[in-house]
Design a protein around this motif. Sequence first.
Motif, PDB file in Angstrom:
ATOM      1  N   SER A 224      10.256   1.905  10.879  1.00 56.71           N
ATOM      2  CA  SER A 224       9.630   2.789   9.891  1.00 56.71           C
ATOM      3  C   SER A 224      10.733   3.469   9.085  1.00 56.71           C
ATOM      4  O   SER A 224      11.790   3.808   9.621  1.00 56.71           O
ATOM      5  CB  SER A 224       8.736   3.834  10.562  1.00 56.71           C
ATOM      6  N   VAL A 225      10.428   3.656   7.817  1.00 57.87           N
ATOM      7  CA  VAL A 225      11.386   4.268   6.892  1.00 57.87           C
ATOM      8  C   VAL A 225      10.692   5.441   6.216  1.00 57.87           C
ATOM      9  O   VAL A 225       9.592   5.288   5.652  1.00 57.87           O
ATOM     10  CB  VAL A 225      11.865   3.261   5.826  1.00 57.87           C
ATOM     11  N   ASN A 226      11.328   6.612   6.275  1.00 57.96           N
ATOM     12  CA  ASN A 226      10.774   7.821   5.667  1.00 57.96           C
ATOM     13  C   ASN A 226      11.552   8.169   4.398  1.00 57.96           C
ATOM     14  O   ASN A 226      12.782   8.136   4.390  1.00 57.96           O
ATOM     15  CB  ASN A 226      10.853   9.006   6.631  1.00 57.96           C
ATOM     16  N   LEU A 227      10.817   8.521   3.377  1.00 52.60           N
ATOM     17  CA  LEU A 227      11.387   9.087   2.149  1.00 52.60           C
ATOM     18  C   LEU A 227      10.958  10.550   2.114  1.00 52.60           C
ATOM     19  O   LEU A 227       9.764  10.858   2.048  1.00 52.60           O
ATOM     20  CB  LEU A 227      10.879   8.332   0.922  1.00 52.60           C
ATOM     21  N   VAL A 238       5.803   1.775   7.205  1.00 54.01           N
ATOM     22  CA  VAL A 238       5.852   1.184   8.542  1.00 54.01           C
ATOM     23  C   VAL A 238       5.829  -0.334   8.383  1.00 54.01           C
ATOM     24  O   VAL A 238       4.856  -0.901   7.871  1.00 54.01           O
ATOM     25  CB  VAL A 238       4.671   1.656   9.411  1.00 54.01           C
ATOM     26  N   VAL A 239       6.912  -0.985   8.801  1.00 53.40           N
ATOM     27  CA  VAL A 239       7.047  -2.437   8.674  1.00 53.40           C
ATOM     28  C   VAL A 239       6.846  -3.038  10.063  1.00 53.40           C
ATOM     29  O   VAL A 239       7.625  -2.749  10.993  1.00 53.40           O
ATOM     30  CB  VAL A 239       8.425  -2.828   8.110  1.00 53.40           C
ATOM     31  N   ASN A 240       5.806  -3.884  10.195  1.00 52.98           N
ATOM     32  CA  ASN A 240       5.547  -4.499  11.503  1.00 52.98           C
ATOM     33  C   ASN A 240       6.324  -5.796  11.644  1.00 52.98           C
ATOM     34  O   ASN A 240       7.071  -6.202  10.736  1.00 52.98           O
ATOM     35  CB  ASN A 240       4.044  -4.720  11.707  1.00 52.98           C
ATOM     36  N   ARG A 246       2.872  -0.915   5.822  1.00 52.60           N
ATOM     37  CA  ARG A 246       1.779   0.065   5.726  1.00 52.60           C
ATOM     38  C   ARG A 246       2.387   1.409   5.315  1.00 52.60           C
ATOM     39  O   ARG A 246       3.375   1.850   5.898  1.00 52.60           O
ATOM     40  CB  ARG A 246       1.048   0.196   7.062  1.00 52.60           C
ATOM     41  N   THR A 247       1.765   2.045   4.322  1.00 50.74           N
ATOM     42  CA  THR A 247       2.291   3.299   3.780  1.00 50.74           C
ATOM     43  C   THR A 247       1.366   4.447   4.163  1.00 50.74           C
ATOM     44  O   THR A 247       0.133   4.341   4.050  1.00 50.74           O
ATOM     45  CB  THR A 247       2.416   3.229   2.249  1.00 50.74           C
ATOM     46  N   GLY A 256      -3.363  11.744  -1.247  1.00 49.81           N
ATOM     47  CA  GLY A 256      -3.542  10.389  -1.750  1.00 49.81           C
ATOM     48  C   GLY A 256      -3.075   9.322  -0.797  1.00 49.81           C
ATOM     49  O   GLY A 256      -3.245   8.129  -1.088  1.00 49.81           O
ATOM     50  N   TYR A 257      -2.469   9.708   0.329  1.00 52.18           N
ATOM     51  CA  TYR A 257      -1.990   8.747   1.335  1.00 52.18           C
ATOM     52  C   TYR A 257      -2.666   9.043   2.662  1.00 52.18           C
ATOM     53  O   TYR A 257      -3.017  10.194   2.973  1.00 52.18           O
ATOM     54  CB  TYR A 257      -0.471   8.834   1.504  1.00 52.18           C
ATOM     55  N   ALA A 258      -2.796   7.972   3.457  1.00 57.77           N
ATOM     56  CA  ALA A 258      -3.369   8.154   4.799  1.00 57.77           C
ATOM     57  C   ALA A 258      -2.425   8.962   5.669  1.00 57.77           C
ATOM     58  O   ALA A 258      -1.193   8.907   5.511  1.00 57.77           O
ATOM     59  CB  ALA A 258      -3.639   6.790   5.426  1.00 57.77           C
ATOM     60  N   THR A 259      -2.983   9.727   6.573  1.00 59.40           N
ATOM     61  CA  THR A 259      -2.175  10.564   7.464  1.00 59.40           C
ATOM     62  C   THR A 259      -1.654   9.722   8.615  1.00 59.40           C
ATOM     63  O   THR A 259      -2.371   8.915   9.200  1.00 59.40           O
ATOM     64  CB  THR A 259      -3.009  11.724   7.994  1.00 59.40           C
TER      65      THR A 259
END
Length: 260
Positions: A224-227, A238-240, A246-247, A256-259
Amino acid sequence: MMLEPFAPNASKGVDPLSPNAIRDFKGPNLNAQLPFVQPQHHGSQRHRKSIACAAGLATPPIQEVAAMPLNRQTTRRPALAASAQTRRLQGFSLVEALIVLSIAAILMGLAVPAFQGLQELRRLEGHAAELATDIQYIRSEAVTKNRQMHLRFGSDAAGTCYLLHSGNTGNCTCTSAGAAQCTDPANSPVKSVGLASREGVRLQANVTTMLFDPVRGTTTPAGSVNLIADSGKTIRHVVNIMGRTRTCSPQGSVSGYATC
């Protein structure tokens, strides 16, 4: 002294009351023409008096003659000039100007923080969208060129960065200025993105490098990469293991984004 009645034929020695005298009496000439007076269309009292004076029926006083206006427009000019001068003299007082400046300063103080927050959010969303696009791009490049491709994350004193490159793992590095360098000639950088601290967005990943396999189309390791913005707003990718992204937004910090 007695006044004798007027008798037109008395001087002729004719009885004025005789039938012949009455028959011969003609009286005043009623057909005589009076002096012609040009009709006036105004119905004011002063104009009626002027008509009477022209007919010789009345003589206005000297004061009224002097007060008669020659033209109605001449009586309006002083009033118009006075009103125009009054308008020219109107303006803002010092107190009114200070009130306007105070209101403008308050509005600016409310608008500037909101505008800065909007700019920060746009920068954060822009970098997040670019990173998601680059992940899908490097995955497709691995399959298209049938070569192993890497996504590497780095940092320095001035900020963070990520690099897309081919070849072996660990032979390429990036800087926050956007520069890339590979020590192995077999490796070639594809794209380098730097995030300087002055931009207000930094990169945080739980892995150092992601390998995209051209045969299986998988990504190892998953991560997972956080900005993260300076205000704490965060967008996470989140890269599987299948290379799908998945963002979401941790704790719903960005609407506007899922929690996640």
